[in-house]
Design a protein around this motif. Structure first.
Motif, PDB file in Angstrom:
ATOM      1  N   LYS A  99      21.051  11.754  98.004  1.00 57.93           N
ATOM      2  CA  LYS A  99      20.972  10.343  97.625  1.00 57.93           C
ATOM      3  C   LYS A  99      19.942   9.607  98.493  1.00 57.93           C
ATOM      4  CE  LYS A  99      25.488   9.708  97.822  1.00 57.93           C
ATOM      5  NZ  LYS A  99      26.835   9.091  97.764  1.00 57.93           N
ATOM      6  N   ASN A 100      19.930   9.900  99.808  1.00 59.94           N
ATOM      7  CA  ASN A 100      18.956   9.260 100.699  1.00 59.94           C
ATOM      8  C   ASN A 100      17.529   9.662 100.340  1.00 59.94           C
ATOM      9  OD1 ASN A 100      21.018   8.025 102.106  1.00 59.94           O
ATOM     10  ND2 ASN A 100      21.093   9.565 103.710  1.00 59.94           N
ATOM     11  N   ALA A 106      12.072   6.328  95.979  1.00 63.69           N
ATOM     12  CA  ALA A 106      11.993   5.080  95.211  1.00 63.69           C
ATOM     13  C   ALA A 106      11.353   3.956  96.048  1.00 63.69           C
ATOM     14  CB  ALA A 106      13.381   4.671  94.742  1.00 63.69           C
ATOM     15  N   SER A 107      11.655   3.917  97.347  1.00 66.78           N
ATOM     16  CA  SER A 107      11.147   2.838  98.204  1.00 66.78           C
ATOM     17  C   SER A 107       9.705   3.071  98.641  1.00 66.78           C
ATOM     18  CB  SER A 107      12.030   2.697  99.450  1.00 66.78           C
ATOM     19  OG  SER A 107      11.877   3.829 100.301  1.00 66.78           O
ATOM     20  N   ILE A 542      19.212  14.252  87.106  1.00 65.85           N
ATOM     21  CA  ILE A 542      20.589  13.820  86.892  1.00 65.85           C
ATOM     22  C   ILE A 542      20.951  12.576  87.688  1.00 65.85           C
ATOM     23  CG2 ILE A 542      21.522  16.051  86.257  1.00 65.85           C
ATOM     24  CD1 ILE A 542      22.142  16.553  89.116  1.00 65.85           C
ATOM     25  N   LEU A 543      20.167  12.247  88.696  1.00 64.99           N
ATOM     26  CA  LEU A 543      20.529  11.088  89.496  1.00 64.99           C
ATOM     27  C   LEU A 543      20.003   9.781  88.915  1.00 64.99           C
ATOM     28  CD1 LEU A 543      20.028  12.333  93.133  1.00 64.99           C
ATOM     29  CD2 LEU A 543      22.152  11.860  91.964  1.00 64.99           C
ATOM     30  N   SER A 544      18.949   9.862  88.154  1.00 63.70           N
ATOM     31  CA  SER A 544      18.351   8.650  87.614  1.00 63.70           C
ATOM     32  C   SER A 544      19.209   8.055  86.517  1.00 63.70           C
ATOM     33  CB  SER A 544      16.964   8.979  87.053  1.00 63.70           C
ATOM     34  OG  SER A 544      16.451   7.871  86.361  1.00 63.70           O
ATOM     35  N   ASP A 545      19.254   6.721  86.438  1.00 64.18           N
ATOM     36  CA  ASP A 545      19.959   6.047  85.356  1.00 64.18           C
ATOM     37  C   ASP A 545      19.074   5.902  84.121  1.00 64.18           C
ATOM     38  OD1 ASP A 545      22.292   5.809  86.638  1.00 64.18           O
ATOM     39  OD2 ASP A 545      21.924   3.799  87.416  1.00 64.18           O
ATOM     40  N   TYR A 565       1.909  10.119  94.163  1.00 69.72           N
ATOM     41  CA  TYR A 565       2.537  10.588  95.403  1.00 69.72           C
ATOM     42  C   TYR A 565       3.900  11.219  95.110  1.00 69.72           C
ATOM     43  CZ  TYR A 565       4.720  10.382 100.030  1.00 69.72           C
ATOM     44  OH  TYR A 565       5.374  10.693 101.188  1.00 69.72           O
ATOM     45  N   LYS A 566       4.652  10.588  94.200  1.00 77.13           N
ATOM     46  CA  LYS A 566       5.986  11.106  93.857  1.00 77.13           C
ATOM     47  C   LYS A 566       5.893  12.467  93.168  1.00 77.13           C
ATOM     48  CE  LYS A 566      10.317   9.713  91.662  1.00 77.13           C
ATOM     49  NZ  LYS A 566      11.026   8.642  90.922  1.00 77.13           N
ATOM     50  N   GLU A 567       4.894  12.627  92.274  1.00 79.41           N
ATOM     51  CA  GLU A 567       4.712  13.910  91.585  1.00 79.41           C
ATOM     52  C   GLU A 567       4.295  15.010  92.556  1.00 79.41           C
ATOM     53  OE1 GLU A 567       3.436  12.686  87.048  1.00 79.41           O
ATOM     54  OE2 GLU A 567       1.940  12.509  88.668  1.00 79.41           O
ATOM     55  N   LYS A 568       3.510  14.624  93.564  1.00 77.91           N
ATOM     56  CA  LYS A 568       3.098  15.611  94.568  1.00 77.91           C
ATOM     57  C   LYS A 568       4.310  16.124  95.344  1.00 77.91           C
ATOM     58  CE  LYS A 568      -0.137  16.345  98.398  1.00 77.91           C
ATOM     59  NZ  LYS A 568      -1.147  15.728  99.289  1.00 77.91           N
TER      60      LYS A 568
END
Length: 630
Positions: A99-100, A106-107, A542-545, A565-568
């Motif tokens: 979760k962290n 996300a942040s 599964i964590l995303s709404d 950056y997230k895809e990397k």
């Protein structure tokens, strides 16, 4: 290593003693089931262990720092949360790390992300998403993750709670009727999951196949005494029968000895010498043994059945749909005398709709249902159990009939009938609000059968009934001369009672299969059944709404896209996940080659291997797409 110690535990419910001086222990890795009659405090005991209810004496001691999860019969979730938020509300170190990690991505905070990555590695949390996806898919929750808890049905809430406690990875798992509200395929998956896990488990269940496959020890509470059996459910049955035979013999012997001792006691003068005192003391012990009441009573259901005519029920090309979803599509069948039909199918494929149309509470969109003039329905269903809380048990029966006709021209009063259903004199005058869940079900079943039906429809009749009542109900239904339609997740119950099966396959298709549930389970019809897409490929996230969209469905782009950056980070994460999955695949293949003739283990390993291979294929496809961007 001892995980739980219970010493001299006692509990009263008002003036009623549920149990007294119970003592037992559970060691690490043991899977223990608690068996007892309805109303003896099984659920209360579990609640005491979890500190949700106080005891009236004794001690409960868990090993220090154990993480404990409890699956209750009734679910109470924050209705403002989504299903996904409930599932991942656990506190296991791996789940917290995951979760962290999601929050850090996300942040976009690099410091938080660095700490989160370190925690993911430390807690070995990279595999938890795969595990969670497997659990969610097999419990058929993948389509409701974004829904509010307030919109979910009772069955969905129970499965949601089960997913939550399994994903939380506790050290000690406490389960109260875990198979209720699960369909047959879910139960079989759960059997394999629990029996192959290293969890320590304490459970209450009346599902006899489930007990046989999952549990390594049985604890029984009988007449206030606790008995432990190290072994499976079949071993428990054998030892219990042996114990009861020995008890009968010892009680008869004690009664004969008591008569002789009583005669001696009465002949002695009031001022007895000390030499005879040992006989007086021994007499008290003999008296206690001889006074033991052997509870050999059982539920006798010899109801009189109304005459069954030549025409029973005929279904002529009946169809039913809700919006675009087909429940039945031109289904035809003519019920025959002594027809014994089991109904199976996944939730939402039309089983309840079919039963409602049989009884006339719903009508088909097309086609015709012809019901014979002599048909008297007895319909046992969960929604129909509307017993008045402020009525006593005997008043519930008397409201239907003061005198009940029985087979052979005999008659019973309402009180006599309740006695045959194991309601003692005191219990008959108990308010419905004071009855346990199983006692209510038994009372409700009584109200159905005293109407002398000749066409019985039983929709999940086994939920919350104790094993003793189930055995006798089975005996009654085996002798029942009318027609029986049975929906049940209790495979043992269905195997004993049905001759053929209506298999609801979805999209309105129903197959009439000749044989019981085990025959169907081993047939090509079962092996070749159509599984929904959710069981064929794990979801991407599964964590995303946000709604889940498979990567392969994305429209091709003509121009090269720059990687984010997230895809990397996802690309780097996938490399580690694929390496772990390939290692798991290799381990399972080795196990498969050495499994021998253990069919249950073979099925379990094969199922695990299939899911690992599917996950490797899915993640490899995503890795290839991201590698092109890199």
């Amino acid at each position: 290593m001892n995980f739980l110690s219970v010493e001299n535990l006692s509990k009263y419910y008002g003036e009623k003693l549920l149990f007294k001086d119970l003592s037992f222990g559970i060691d690490q890795g043991e899977r223990v089931a608690l068996i007892a009659k309805n109303g003896t405090g099984k659920t209360t005991l579990l609640r005491i262990l979890c500190e949700l209810e106080p005891s009236d004496g004794g001690n409960v001691v868990f090993r220090k720092d154990l993480r404990i999860s409890f699956l209750q019969q009734e679910q109470h979730f924050d209705k403002s949360l989504t299903a996904s938020q409930v599932i991942f509300h656990g506190n296991s170190p791996a789940l917290v790390a995951l979760k962290n990690y999601e929050e850090a991505i996300a942040s976009g905070n690099e410091n938080d992300l660095s700490d989160a990555l370190e925690a993911m590695d430390r807690e070995k949390a990279w595999d938890i998403e795969v595990k969670a996806s497997t659990i969610i898919t097999n419990l058929n929750l993948d389509k409701i993750l974004t829904q509010s808890v307030a919109t979910l049905s009772g069955g969905q809430l129970k499965r949601l709670a089960l997913a939550q406690v399994l994903i939380d990875e506790p050290d000690f798992l406490i389960l109260d009727e875990p198979t209720n509200h699960l369909d047959l395929e879910m139960i079989e998956w759960l059997e394999g999951y629990l029996s192959s896990s290293k969890l320590t488990i304490f459970m209450v269940s009346h599902d006899r196949y489930f007990l046989e496959k999952v549990c390594s020890e049985i604890i029984e509470i009988d007449e206030g005494q606790l008995y432990k059996y190290k072994g499976s459910y079949a071993y428990f049955l054998g030892k219990k029968a042996e114990r009861e035979e020995n008890m009968v013999a010892s009680t008869v012997k004690a009664k004969n000895l008591m008569r002789r001792e009583l005669e001696w006691i009465r002949k002695q003068p009031k001022a007895r010498g000390t030499k005879a005192k040992y006989r007086v003391d021994a007499f008290e012990g003999i008296k206690e043994d001889a006074s033991k009441k052997l509870n050999t009573s059982k539920v006798e259901l010899e109801m009189k059945m109304e005459r069954l005519g030549s025409k029973i029920i005929e279904l002529h090309n009946i169809s039913k749909a809700f919006d675009e979803k087909k429940m039945l599509d031109k289904f035809s069948y003519h019920f025959k005398r002594k027809d014994r039909v089991g109904i199976v199918g996944r939730n939402g494929v039309g089983k309840s709709t079919f039963l409602n149309m049989l009884t006339g509470t719903d009508v088909p969109d097309s086609g015709k249902i012809v019901v014979g003039e002599t048909i008297v329905f007895g319909y046992y269903n969960q929604k129909g159990m509307n017993l008045k809380e402020d009525m006593r048990a005997i008043e519930v029966i008397k409201e239907i009939a003061e005198v009940i006709p029985m087979a052979g021209g005999k008659k019973l009063t309402a009180s006599q009938l309740l006695e045959k259903f194991l309601f003692t004199g005191d219990m008959q005058y108990s308010y419905v609000s004071k009855l346990s869940g199983g006692e209510r079900k038994r009372l409700y079943l009584c109200t159905i059968l005293i109407k002398n039906p000749n066409f019985l429809i039983l929709d999940e009749p086994t939920n919350d009934l104790d094993i003793q009542t189930l055995n006798v109900l089975e005996e009654f239904l085996e002798e029942f001369e009318g027609c029986l339609v049975l929906v049940s997740h209790d495979r043992f119950f269905m195997d004993k009672l049905v001759d053929h099966m209506f298999v609801f396959q979805g999209e309105g298709h129903i197959k009439d299969f000749p044989g019981n549930y085990t025959d169907y389970r081993e047939s090509d019809l079962y092996k070749n059944r159509n599984l929904p897409p959710a069981e064929q490929m794990p979801e991407k996230k599964i964590l995303s709404d946000a709604p889940v969209t498979p990567v392969a469905a994305a429209a091709p782009s003509t121009e090269k896209k720059k990687i984010s950056y997230k895809e990397k980070l996802e690309y780097e994460k996938l490399e580690g996940e694929l390496e772990a999955l390939e290692k798991k695949k290799s381990e399972l293949e080795t196990e498969l080659s050495n499994v021998g003739s253990d069919h249950s283990k073979l099925m379990n390993i094969t199922e695990q291997l299939g899911k690992v291979v599917a996950d490797i294929d899915f993640k490899t496809e995503r890795w290839i797409i991201l590698s092109e961007l890199v």
